[in-house]
Design a protein around this motif. Structure first.
Motif, PDB file in Angstrom:
ATOM      1  N   ASP A 199      -3.652  21.417 -42.439  1.00 54.33           N
ATOM      2  CA  ASP A 199      -3.339  22.236 -43.623  1.00 54.33           C
ATOM      3  C   ASP A 199      -4.469  22.172 -44.643  1.00 54.33           C
ATOM      4  OD1 ASP A 199      -0.962  23.031 -42.622  1.00 54.33           O
ATOM      5  OD2 ASP A 199       0.271  21.638 -43.805  1.00 54.33           O
ATOM      6  N   MET A 200      -4.953  20.963 -44.895  1.00 54.33           N
ATOM      7  CA  MET A 200      -6.017  20.836 -45.897  1.00 54.33           C
ATOM      8  C   MET A 200      -7.293  21.544 -45.444  1.00 54.33           C
ATOM      9  SD  MET A 200      -7.572  17.568 -47.902  1.00 54.33           S
ATOM     10  CE  MET A 200      -6.596  17.776 -49.382  1.00 54.33           C
ATOM     11  N   LEU A 201      -7.618  21.398 -44.166  1.00 52.98           N
ATOM     12  CA  LEU A 201      -8.816  22.080 -43.671  1.00 52.98           C
ATOM     13  C   LEU A 201      -8.664  23.597 -43.825  1.00 52.98           C
ATOM     14  CD1 LEU A 201      -9.505  19.941 -40.467  1.00 52.98           C
ATOM     15  CD2 LEU A 201     -10.835  19.935 -42.596  1.00 52.98           C
ATOM     16  N   ARG A 202      -7.507  24.104 -43.443  1.00 52.95           N
ATOM     17  CA  ARG A 202      -7.294  25.559 -43.494  1.00 52.95           C
ATOM     18  C   ARG A 202      -7.280  26.071 -44.940  1.00 52.95           C
ATOM     19  NH1 ARG A 202      -2.686  25.541 -41.346  1.00 52.95           N
ATOM     20  NH2 ARG A 202      -1.604  25.836 -43.322  1.00 52.95           N
ATOM     21  N   GLU A 203      -6.551  25.386 -45.792  1.00 55.38           N
ATOM     22  CA  GLU A 203      -6.451  25.834 -47.190  1.00 55.38           C
ATOM     23  C   GLU A 203      -7.796  25.711 -47.915  1.00 55.38           C
ATOM     24  OE1 GLU A 203      -3.841  27.263 -48.668  1.00 55.38           O
ATOM     25  OE2 GLU A 203      -2.795  27.181 -46.746  1.00 55.38           O
ATOM     26  N   SER A 204      -8.538  24.679 -47.601  1.00 56.12           N
ATOM     27  CA  SER A 204      -9.844  24.518 -48.259  1.00 56.12           C
ATOM     28  C   SER A 204     -10.806  25.621 -47.817  1.00 56.12           C
ATOM     29  CB  SER A 204     -10.430  23.131 -47.967  1.00 56.12           C
ATOM     30  OG  SER A 204     -10.731  22.979 -46.594  1.00 56.12           O
ATOM     31  N   ALA A 205     -10.750  25.962 -46.527  1.00 55.52           N
ATOM     32  CA  ALA A 205     -11.619  27.049 -46.037  1.00 55.52           C
ATOM     33  C   ALA A 205     -11.231  28.378 -46.682  1.00 55.52           C
ATOM     34  CB  ALA A 205     -11.537  27.138 -44.515  1.00 55.52           C
ATOM     35  N   ALA A 206      -9.932  28.574 -46.863  1.00 57.00           N
ATOM     36  CA  ALA A 206      -9.469  29.812 -47.507  1.00 57.00           C
ATOM     37  C   ALA A 206      -9.940  29.867 -48.958  1.00 57.00           C
ATOM     38  CB  ALA A 206      -7.945  29.897 -47.430  1.00 57.00           C
ATOM     39  N   LEU A 207      -9.907  28.720 -49.630  1.00 55.27           N
ATOM     40  CA  LEU A 207     -10.359  28.681 -51.025  1.00 55.27           C
ATOM     41  C   LEU A 207     -11.855  29.026 -51.118  1.00 55.27           C
ATOM     42  CD1 LEU A 207      -9.911  27.991 -54.033  1.00 55.27           C
ATOM     43  CD2 LEU A 207     -10.403  25.589 -53.458  1.00 55.27           C
ATOM     44  N   ALA A 208     -12.646  28.452 -50.214  1.00 53.14           N
ATOM     45  CA  ALA A 208     -14.079  28.755 -50.224  1.00 53.14           C
ATOM     46  C   ALA A 208     -14.310  30.245 -49.963  1.00 53.14           C
ATOM     47  CB  ALA A 208     -14.802  27.892 -49.182  1.00 53.14           C
ATOM     48  N   ALA A 209     -13.604  30.787 -49.003  1.00 47.33           N
ATOM     49  CA  ALA A 209     -13.793  32.200 -48.664  1.00 47.33           C
ATOM     50  C   ALA A 209     -13.396  33.104 -49.839  1.00 47.33           C
ATOM     51  CB  ALA A 209     -12.970  32.553 -47.426  1.00 47.33           C
ATOM     52  N   ALA A 210     -12.321  32.728 -50.524  1.00 47.53           N
ATOM     53  CA  ALA A 210     -11.821  33.573 -51.616  1.00 47.53           C
ATOM     54  C   ALA A 210     -12.735  33.524 -52.839  1.00 47.53           C
ATOM     55  CB  ALA A 210     -10.411  33.128 -52.000  1.00 47.53           C
ATOM     56  N   THR A 211     -13.464  32.437 -53.010  1.00 47.64           N
ATOM     57  CA  THR A 211     -14.240  32.266 -54.238  1.00 47.64           C
ATOM     58  C   THR A 211     -15.747  32.425 -54.028  1.00 47.64           C
ATOM     59  OG1 THR A 211     -14.311  29.882 -53.836  1.00 47.64           O
ATOM     60  CG2 THR A 211     -12.553  30.697 -55.270  1.00 47.64           C
ATOM     61  N   GLY A 212     -16.188  32.479 -52.760  1.00 44.38           N
ATOM     62  CA  GLY A 212     -17.627  32.567 -52.506  1.00 44.38           C
ATOM     63  C   GLY A 212     -18.334  31.231 -52.623  1.00 44.38           C
ATOM     64  N   ALA A 213     -17.555  30.149 -52.720  1.00 42.54           N
ATOM     65  CA  ALA A 213     -18.177  28.817 -52.737  1.00 42.54           C
ATOM     66  C   ALA A 213     -18.588  28.434 -51.312  1.00 42.54           C
ATOM     67  CB  ALA A 213     -17.185  27.793 -53.288  1.00 42.54           C
ATOM     68  N   TYR A 214     -19.436  27.405 -51.204  1.00 46.85           N
ATOM     69  CA  TYR A 214     -19.733  26.865 -49.879  1.00 46.85           C
ATOM     70  C   TYR A 214     -18.525  26.070 -49.398  1.00 46.85           C
ATOM     71  CZ  TYR A 214     -24.649  27.861 -50.999  1.00 46.85           C
ATOM     72  OH  TYR A 214     -25.830  28.470 -51.342  1.00 46.85           O
ATOM     73  N   TRP A 215     -18.534  25.751 -48.086  1.00 52.79           N
ATOM     74  CA  TRP A 215     -17.522  24.857 -47.510  1.00 52.79           C
ATOM     75  C   TRP A 215     -18.281  23.804 -46.728  1.00 52.79           C
ATOM     76  CZ3 TRP A 215     -15.605  23.682 -42.438  1.00 52.79           C
ATOM     77  CH2 TRP A 215     -14.328  23.106 -42.411  1.00 52.79           C
ATOM     78  N   GLN A 216     -18.208  22.550 -47.179  1.00 51.84           N
ATOM     79  CA  GLN A 216     -18.988  21.524 -46.490  1.00 51.84           C
ATOM     80  C   GLN A 216     -18.092  20.405 -45.967  1.00 51.84           C
ATOM     81  OE1 GLN A 216     -21.805  19.429 -48.966  1.00 51.84           O
ATOM     82  NE2 GLN A 216     -20.350  19.047 -50.622  1.00 51.84           N
ATOM     83  N   THR A 217     -18.489  19.895 -44.803  1.00 54.49           N
ATOM     84  CA  THR A 217     -17.776  18.768 -44.221  1.00 54.49           C
ATOM     85  C   THR A 217     -18.702  18.076 -43.225  1.00 54.49           C
ATOM     86  OG1 THR A 217     -15.679  18.080 -43.199  1.00 54.49           O
ATOM     87  CG2 THR A 217     -16.683  20.109 -42.358  1.00 54.49           C
ATOM     88  N   HIS A 218     -18.190  17.046 -42.549  1.00 51.45           N
ATOM     89  CA  HIS A 218     -18.968  16.312 -41.553  1.00 51.45           C
ATOM     90  C   HIS A 218     -18.459  16.674 -40.162  1.00 51.45           C
ATOM     91  CE1 HIS A 218     -19.273  13.848 -45.226  1.00 51.45           C
ATOM     92  NE2 HIS A 218     -20.424  13.387 -44.745  1.00 51.45           N
ATOM     93  N   LEU A 219     -19.362  16.690 -39.202  1.00 53.99           N
ATOM     94  CA  LEU A 219     -18.986  17.039 -37.827  1.00 53.99           C
ATOM     95  C   LEU A 219     -19.712  16.132 -36.823  1.00 53.99           C
ATOM     96  CD1 LEU A 219     -17.820  19.002 -35.638  1.00 53.99           C
ATOM     97  CD2 LEU A 219     -19.846  20.432 -35.997  1.00 53.99           C
ATOM     98  N   ALA A 220     -18.933  15.563 -35.912  1.00 55.41           N
ATOM     99  CA  ALA A 220     -19.485  14.880 -34.723  1.00 55.41           C
ATOM    100  C   ALA A 220     -20.656  13.966 -35.051  1.00 55.41           C
ATOM    101  CB  ALA A 220     -19.899  15.932 -33.689  1.00 55.41           C
ATOM    102  N   GLU A 221     -20.371  13.003 -35.940  1.00 55.73           N
ATOM    103  CA  GLU A 221     -21.426  12.069 -36.348  1.00 55.73           C
ATOM    104  C   GLU A 221     -21.451  10.839 -35.450  1.00 55.73           C
ATOM    105  OE1 GLU A 221     -20.957  10.909 -40.424  1.00 55.73           O
ATOM    106  OE2 GLU A 221     -22.590   9.440 -40.380  1.00 55.73           O
TER     107      GLU A 221
END
Ligand SMILES: [Zn+2]
Length: 423
Positions: A199-221
């Motif tokens: 839920d948090m991943l999905r809602e945060s991505a939606a917030l970034a998309a709606a506002t034009g902000a970046y979306w940053q996270t960590h992957l496969a470290e």
């Protein structure tokens, strides 16, 4: 010396950078060329030092700076638990007032003019970080860390944390995203899939998309991290798919590390035009692994470089280039890599123009070309010469020494929009 948008590197051994009153580059020309009347008001003679584009650090953590250099060799999850979460838990407004201004000065002193940063989880603390960045003059993308499991903030109940975190992120976007004509920007920052529900991943991505902000996270470290993620998200095909299903992948996504990826994941990142922040000094420090960078570049993934302090032990992007170049040399030998190796000028491009491109800012920064904003640094290559008085004038050789014999005192100044930054 600068990478240019056309693809090559431009080098003037006796050059001049003309900057107008708005902080925009009007020309990069020979010293003896006639000066444009808009820029001839004040001339600073920095010769024989060298101007480079300001470095673009695509990934680091502001609250972690005090612990840089501690905990080498621990695995990621142990290191977070032992060295990082206690520090971030204490990163309140008072701590931010102390650390953030120091961090921005230290970044400028290391030659970085653009930094993409995570803060801690507290809204007020982020306000202080942005305020410090605004006052300092550095170009920065910053975001409040979002976590709704494996958290360090016990003051908020589990049932409230998702909504609260989204609301606070939204507030910060409204106050800071695009401030000072785009010098400050916001990145919605779910920490990583271990710390975030679907839920948090999905809602945060939606917030970034709606506002034009970046979306940053960590992957496969880290391998343990990947195992944990696959256990937490049993329906996902792989780690990258966790973010794909959340709607997070795309041109505004900045994914740190991404060093253990399958061919499917590599293609997915390339297809979605997601951006990767490559942090080789951090990856060596935490024994995380080695990125097959040549394969990623061949696949067309947009890659820039990051220090990832505090897992990266120092703030210099030249140190990151050195760690990256050594890592790639090792990989070539071990894997029998036949793709062409990266030259020192390729590493310069990765640390500047490619980072700007990954952030969608290459129309503004990343190279010293007319029309761009004047984000540049002054370095003294003489201090990297093993025999004083016998400096090289070949651009690849100059850059090679800045990478392999770089030292903190070679950076003599940093400017954003033509304004010198405190160091
Ligand atoms: Zn990180």
């Amino acid at each position: 010396m600068t990478p240019v948008d056309a693809g090559h590197t431009a080098y003037l051994s006796d050059g001049r950078l003309d900057v107008d009153a708005e902080g925009r580059i009007t020309a990069a020309v020979a010293w003896s060329a006639p000066a444009d009347e808009r820029t001839s008001q004040s001339i600073i003679d920095l010769r024989p030092m060298l101007l480079l584009p300001g470095m673009v650090d695509m990934h680091a953590h502001l609250p972690q700076l005090p612990n840089a250099g501690l905990g080498a060799g621990l695995d990621l999850l142990t290191w977070l638990d032992r060295y990082i979460f206690p520090l971030e838990r204490g990163f309140d407004e008072g701590a931010a007032d102390v650390v953030a201004p120091q961090a921005f000065r230290a970044l400028a002193a290391a030659g970085t003019t653009t930094a993409v940063l995570y803060g801690a989880v507290y809204e007020g603390s982020l306000d202080r970080c942005f305020t410090a960045a605004e006052a300092h003059g550095i170009r920065a993308v910053i975001g409040k860390v979002m976590m709704d499991r494996l958290r360090y903030d016990p003051r908020v109940g589990d049932s409230e944390v998702l909504e609260l975190s989204l609301r606070q992120s939204q507030n910060l976007i409204e106050r800071w995203h695009g401030r000072d004509n785009g010098r400050l920007q916001y990145a919605v920052s779910p920490r990583f899939a271990v710390s975030c529900s679907a839920d948090m991943l999905r809602e945060s991505a939606a917030l970034a998309a709606a506002t034009g902000a970046y979306w940053q996270t960590h992957l496969a470290e880290d391998r343990h991290e990947i195992d944990e993620v696959l256990e937490l998200f049993p329906d996902a095909q792989d780690y990258t798919d966790v973010y794909g299903r959340a709607g997070g992948l795309g041109e505004r996504a900045i994914l740190a590390h991404a060093i253990h990826l399958s061919e499917r994941e590599i293609e997915r990142l390339a297809d979605t035009r997601s951006r990767v922040a490559h942090c080789p000094s951090s990856n060596l420090f935490l024994s995380s692994g080695a990125m097959p960078l040549a394969r990623y570049l061949e696949a067309g993934i947009s890659v820039g470089l990051g220090t990832d302090f505090a897992a990266g032990p120092d703030l210099s992007m030249f140190s990151v280039m050195r760690a990256g170049a050594f890592t790639q040399s090792g990989l070539r030998t071990m894997l029998g890599e036949t793709r062409p190796s990266l030259s020192p000028l390729d590493w310069l491009r990765l640390g500047s123009l490619d980072g700007a491109r990954a952030l969608g800012l290459d129309d503004r920064i990343g190279s010293l070309e007319a029309g761009k904003e004047a984000d540049f640094i002054c370095v003294d290559p003489r201090v990297t010469s093993p025999v004083p008085g016998q400096e090289t004038d070949d651009p690849a050789d100059v850059m090679s020494r800045l990478i392999y014999r770089g030292r903190p005192d070679m950076i003599r100044g940093a400017w954003v929009r033509g304004k010198m930054l405190d160091t």
